[in-house]
Motif scaffolding. Structure first.
Motif, PDB file in Angstrom:
ATOM      1  N   GLN A  47       4.303 -10.441  -5.584  1.00 10.31           N
ATOM      2  CA  GLN A  47       5.088 -11.755  -6.483  1.00 10.31           C
ATOM      3  C   GLN A  47       4.673 -12.169  -7.416  1.00 10.31           C
ATOM      4  O   GLN A  47       4.796 -11.942  -9.348  1.00 10.31           O
ATOM      5  N   LEU A  48       4.077 -12.737  -7.484  1.00  9.25           N
ATOM      6  CA  LEU A  48       3.204 -14.121  -8.358  1.00  9.25           C
ATOM      7  C   LEU A  48       2.344 -12.753  -9.055  1.00  9.25           C
ATOM      8  O   LEU A  48       2.629 -13.442 -10.289  1.00  9.25           O
ATOM      9  N   GLY A  49       1.932 -11.665  -9.006  1.00 10.57           N
ATOM     10  CA  GLY A  49       0.872 -10.548 -10.180  1.00 10.57           C
ATOM     11  C   GLY A  49      -0.282 -10.073  -9.399  1.00 10.57           C
ATOM     12  O   GLY A  49      -0.348  -9.219  -9.936  1.00 10.57           O
ATOM     13  N   PHE A  50      -0.681 -11.403  -8.487  1.00  9.95           N
ATOM     14  CA  PHE A  50      -1.874 -11.741  -8.444  1.00  9.95           C
ATOM     15  C   PHE A  50      -2.855 -11.918  -7.088  1.00  9.95           C
ATOM     16  O   PHE A  50      -1.803 -12.812  -6.784  1.00  9.95           O
ATOM     17  N   PRO A  51      -3.822 -11.473  -6.879  1.00 11.18           N
ATOM     18  CA  PRO A  51      -3.598 -12.004  -5.610  1.00 11.18           C
ATOM     19  C   PRO A  51      -4.777 -13.125  -5.210  1.00 11.18           C
ATOM     20  O   PRO A  51      -4.475 -13.460  -4.059  1.00 11.18           O
ATOM     21  N   ASP A  52      -5.533 -13.319  -5.874  1.00 12.70           N
ATOM     22  CA  ASP A  52      -6.743 -14.077  -5.962  1.00 12.70           C
ATOM     23  C   ASP A  52      -5.662 -15.124  -6.372  1.00 12.70           C
ATOM     24  O   ASP A  52      -5.598 -15.563  -7.427  1.00 12.70           O
ATOM     25  N   ALA A  53      -4.513 -16.295  -5.311  1.00 11.22           N
ATOM     26  CA  ALA A  53      -4.322 -17.666  -5.663  1.00 11.22           C
ATOM     27  C   ALA A  53      -4.042 -17.855  -4.209  1.00 11.22           C
ATOM     28  O   ALA A  53      -4.185 -17.551  -3.141  1.00 11.22           O
ATOM     29  N   ILE A  54      -3.740 -19.665  -4.236  1.00 15.23           N
ATOM     30  CA  ILE A  54      -3.547 -20.183  -3.220  1.00 15.23           C
ATOM     31  C   ILE A  54      -2.077 -19.632  -2.000  1.00 15.23           C
ATOM     32  O   ILE A  54      -1.437 -19.156  -3.135  1.00 15.23           O
ATOM     33  N   ALA A  55      -2.361 -19.365  -1.206  1.00 14.13           N
ATOM     34  CA  ALA A  55      -1.345 -19.103  -0.397  1.00 14.13           C
ATOM     35  C   ALA A  55      -1.612 -19.476   1.097  1.00 14.13           C
ATOM     36  O   ALA A  55      -2.073 -19.077   1.792  1.00 14.13           O
ATOM     37  N   VAL A  56       0.140 -20.405   0.786  1.00 11.16           N
ATOM     38  CA  VAL A  56       0.312 -21.321   2.509  1.00 11.16           C
ATOM     39  C   VAL A  56       1.797 -20.802   2.870  1.00 11.16           C
ATOM     40  O   VAL A  56       2.747 -20.374   2.696  1.00 11.16           O
ATOM     41  N   THR A  57       1.310 -19.870   4.554  1.00 12.68           N
ATOM     42  CA  THR A  57       2.270 -19.350   5.277  1.00 12.68           C
ATOM     43  C   THR A  57       2.737 -20.743   6.257  1.00 12.68           C
ATOM     44  O   THR A  57       1.424 -20.839   6.865  1.00 12.68           O
ATOM     45  N   ALA A  58       3.952 -20.596   6.301  1.00 10.57           N
ATOM     46  CA  ALA A  58       4.732 -21.732   6.603  1.00 10.57           C
ATOM     47  C   ALA A  58       5.594 -21.563   7.884  1.00 10.57           C
ATOM     48  O   ALA A  58       6.570 -20.189   7.080  1.00 10.57           O
ATOM     49  N   PRO A  59       6.206 -22.324   8.648  1.00 12.47           N
ATOM     50  CA  PRO A  59       7.505 -22.041   9.305  1.00 12.47           C
ATOM     51  C   PRO A  59       8.681 -22.156   8.334  1.00 12.47           C
ATOM     52  O   PRO A  59       9.906 -21.288   8.417  1.00 12.47           O
ATOM     53  N   PHE A  60       8.597 -22.696   6.811  1.00 10.94           N
ATOM     54  CA  PHE A  60       9.817 -22.990   5.892  1.00 10.94           C
ATOM     55  C   PHE A  60       9.699 -21.493   4.975  1.00 10.94           C
ATOM     56  O   PHE A  60      10.136 -21.127   4.949  1.00 10.94           O
ATOM     57  N   GLY A  61       8.506 -21.038   4.701  1.00 12.78           N
ATOM     58  CA  GLY A  61       8.416 -19.516   4.171  1.00 12.78           C
ATOM     59  C   GLY A  61       6.774 -19.826   4.011  1.00 12.78           C
ATOM     60  O   GLY A  61       5.826 -20.028   4.256  1.00 12.78           O
ATOM     61  N   VAL A  62       7.099 -19.365   2.923  1.00 13.57           N
ATOM     62  CA  VAL A  62       5.324 -18.645   1.975  1.00 13.57           C
ATOM     63  C   VAL A  62       5.250 -20.048   0.749  1.00 13.57           C
ATOM     64  O   VAL A  62       6.499 -19.915  -0.623  1.00 13.57           O
ATOM     65  N   TYR A  63       4.156 -20.223   0.483  1.00  9.40           N
ATOM     66  CA  TYR A  63       3.840 -21.452  -0.825  1.00  9.40           C
ATOM     67  C   TYR A  63       2.922 -20.584  -1.911  1.00  9.40           C
ATOM     68  O   TYR A  63       1.503 -20.599  -0.693  1.00  9.40           O
ATOM     69  N   VAL A  64       2.694 -20.461  -2.593  1.00  9.86           N
ATOM     70  CA  VAL A  64       1.908 -19.889  -4.082  1.00  9.86           C
ATOM     71  C   VAL A  64       1.163 -20.441  -5.146  1.00  9.86           C
ATOM     72  O   VAL A  64       2.675 -20.959  -5.700  1.00  9.86           O
ATOM     73  N   ALA A  65      -0.155 -20.345  -5.316  1.00 10.39           N
ATOM     74  CA  ALA A  65       0.105 -21.197  -6.407  1.00 10.39           C
ATOM     75  C   ALA A  65      -1.425 -20.740  -6.781  1.00 10.39           C
ATOM     76  O   ALA A  65      -2.271 -20.320  -6.800  1.00 10.39           O
ATOM     77  N   ASP A  66      -1.267 -20.351  -8.857  1.00 14.59           N
ATOM     78  CA  ASP A  66      -2.186 -20.118  -9.051  1.00 14.59           C
ATOM     79  C   ASP A  66      -3.306 -20.994  -9.606  1.00 14.59           C
ATOM     80  O   ASP A  66      -2.948 -21.736 -11.139  1.00 14.59           O
ATOM     81  N   PRO A  67      -4.825 -21.202  -9.080  1.00 10.62           N
ATOM     82  CA  PRO A  67      -4.918 -22.445  -9.180  1.00 10.62           C
ATOM     83  C   PRO A  67      -6.033 -22.428 -11.001  1.00 10.62           C
ATOM     84  O   PRO A  67      -5.953 -23.600 -11.713  1.00 10.62           O
ATOM     85  N   VAL A  68      -5.469 -21.227 -11.695  1.00 13.17           N
ATOM     86  CA  VAL A  68      -6.447 -21.267 -13.025  1.00 13.17           C
ATOM     87  C   VAL A  68      -5.100 -20.923 -13.760  1.00 13.17           C
ATOM     88  O   VAL A  68      -4.496 -22.411 -14.881  1.00 13.17           O
ATOM     89  N   GLN A  69      -3.579 -20.971 -13.559  1.00 14.82           N
ATOM     90  CA  GLN A  69      -3.093 -21.048 -15.001  1.00 14.82           C
ATOM     91  C   GLN A  69      -1.840 -21.364 -14.231  1.00 14.82           C
ATOM     92  O   GLN A  69      -1.010 -22.077 -14.909  1.00 14.82           O
TER      93      GLN A  69
END
Length: 346
Positions: free
Chosen positions: A270-292
């Motif tokens: 959904q973010l559009g590219f795999p090279d990103a921070i991704a944290v899977t936790a009990p609430f779901g998933v948090y993703v962050a792009d450290p560049v943009q």
């Protein structure tokens, strides 16, 4: 209540059938002997889901609701435990009704409304001694009832009753609307302020000494369903337009409530590219792009208001417990500056 719970535990564990122990009882006072690989909140929720019988001592008090002094969370641990047990198998839930007590705050009000809405009834008692006497009868009756029905069969019916069923009956747009409104309302009640010019589901929230804007939306079905997934798409592509309606310096974080589960792979797609921070936790998933500096939070299993708020609260507590709130705020500020530069170029 701690003394009553421990007395009931002792009473039930002493029940024997042909010399064999019938019940093994867990109460949260046992936490001292639990492993340290889980937070207390997650531990309680897991036990509520796994229990074959869930006995609630109900006095209208929602229990601990997170760090109430810093963030007035709207879901107490007793409320969350009950929702977890009821969602897993409503037929395993039993209650003993004590006189109502506790202050008239928001977590207690939500808890009482939830119990009333689910019509969870039980014998009325006035004292802890009466509750201890009733506990054995209730536990044995529940055991016999579940043995006849088969607890495994009973456990298959998650989210087929009550408010979850009402949400399921809605079409995609209706489910998206009611879920997003529930998320935005919850954030607003945590001292958030809805920007006048931004869309009503964008909520500015104080976080880590600053402010960020949670841009709320909903994927109203499984992420494998393209029609539902495409309703949200990649909302960060419009950040330069959104930020024009936000207060100065406030950056966006996209908060996506998902009706069903979400995996790390789906979130990154959904973010559009795999090279990103991704944290899977009990609430779901948090993703962050450290560049943009794009940030997206996927809240899983938002089937009704209670499960939605419970999952969202777990995310907010995780931010604070792990110190991720500061990093999230810094990235949001950087994303605002990037969006402002794009807006100037436009």
């Amino acid at each position: 209540m701690a003394d009553v719970r421990m007395a009931i535990k002792k009473e039930l564990e002493e029940l024997k059938l042909y010399g064999m122990q019938v019940f093994k009882v867990w109460v949260h006072e046992n936490e001292a002997v639990e492993s340290g690989d889980k937070k207390a909140w997650d531990l309680c929720i897991d036990h509520a889901k796994q229990a074959d019988i869930f006995l609630m001592l109900y006095n209208g008090n929602a229990g601990w609701a997170g760090t109430l002094e810093q963030h007035p969370d709207q879901l107490g641990i007793c409320h969350a435990e009950l929702a977890a047990a009821y969602g897993k198998a409503a037929s395993k839930v039993r209650s003993i009704q004590l006189p109502l007590c506790g202050e008239e705050n928001e977590p207690n009000r939500r808890f009482r409304d939830y119990v009333k809405r689910q019509q969870i009834l039980g014998p009325q008692v006035q004292t802890g001694e009466d509750a201890i006497k009733k506990a054995g009868d209730i536990a044995v009756a529940a055991l016999l009832s579940l043995a006849r029905a088969g607890v495994c069969v009973a456990s298959k019916g998650s989210f087929y009753t009550g408010e979850a069923l009402e949400w399921t009956r809605l079409d995609f747009q209706g489910r998206r609307k009611v879920t997003t409104e529930a998320v935005a309302k919850f954030l607003g009640e945590r001292h958030g302020v809805k920007p006048a010019q931004a869309r009503p589901t964008t909520v500015v929230v104080p976080l880590a000494g600053g402010q960020i804007a949670f841009v709320c939306d909903c994927i109203p079905s499984a992420l494998t369903t393209a029609a539902a997934r495409e309703l949200v798409g990649q909302p960060f592509l419009r950040d330069h337009v959104l930020c024009a309606a936000l207060p100065e310096g406030v950056g966006p974080v996209h908060l996506i409530a998902c009706q069903k589960g979400v995996t790390e792979t789906q979130a990154l797609r959904q973010l559009g590219f795999p090279d990103a921070i991704a944290v899977t936790a009990p609430f779901g998933v948090y993703v962050a792009d450290p560049v943009q500096k794009i940030q997206m939070v996927f809240i899983a299993n938002c089937r009704d208001e209670t499960t939605t708020l419970g999952q969202l609260q777990r995310f907010l507590q995780w931010l604070e417990q792990e110190g991720e709130d500061r990093r999230l705020a810094v990235r949001a500020g950087a994303r605002r500056r990037i969006a402002d530069l794009i807006a100037k170029e436009q």
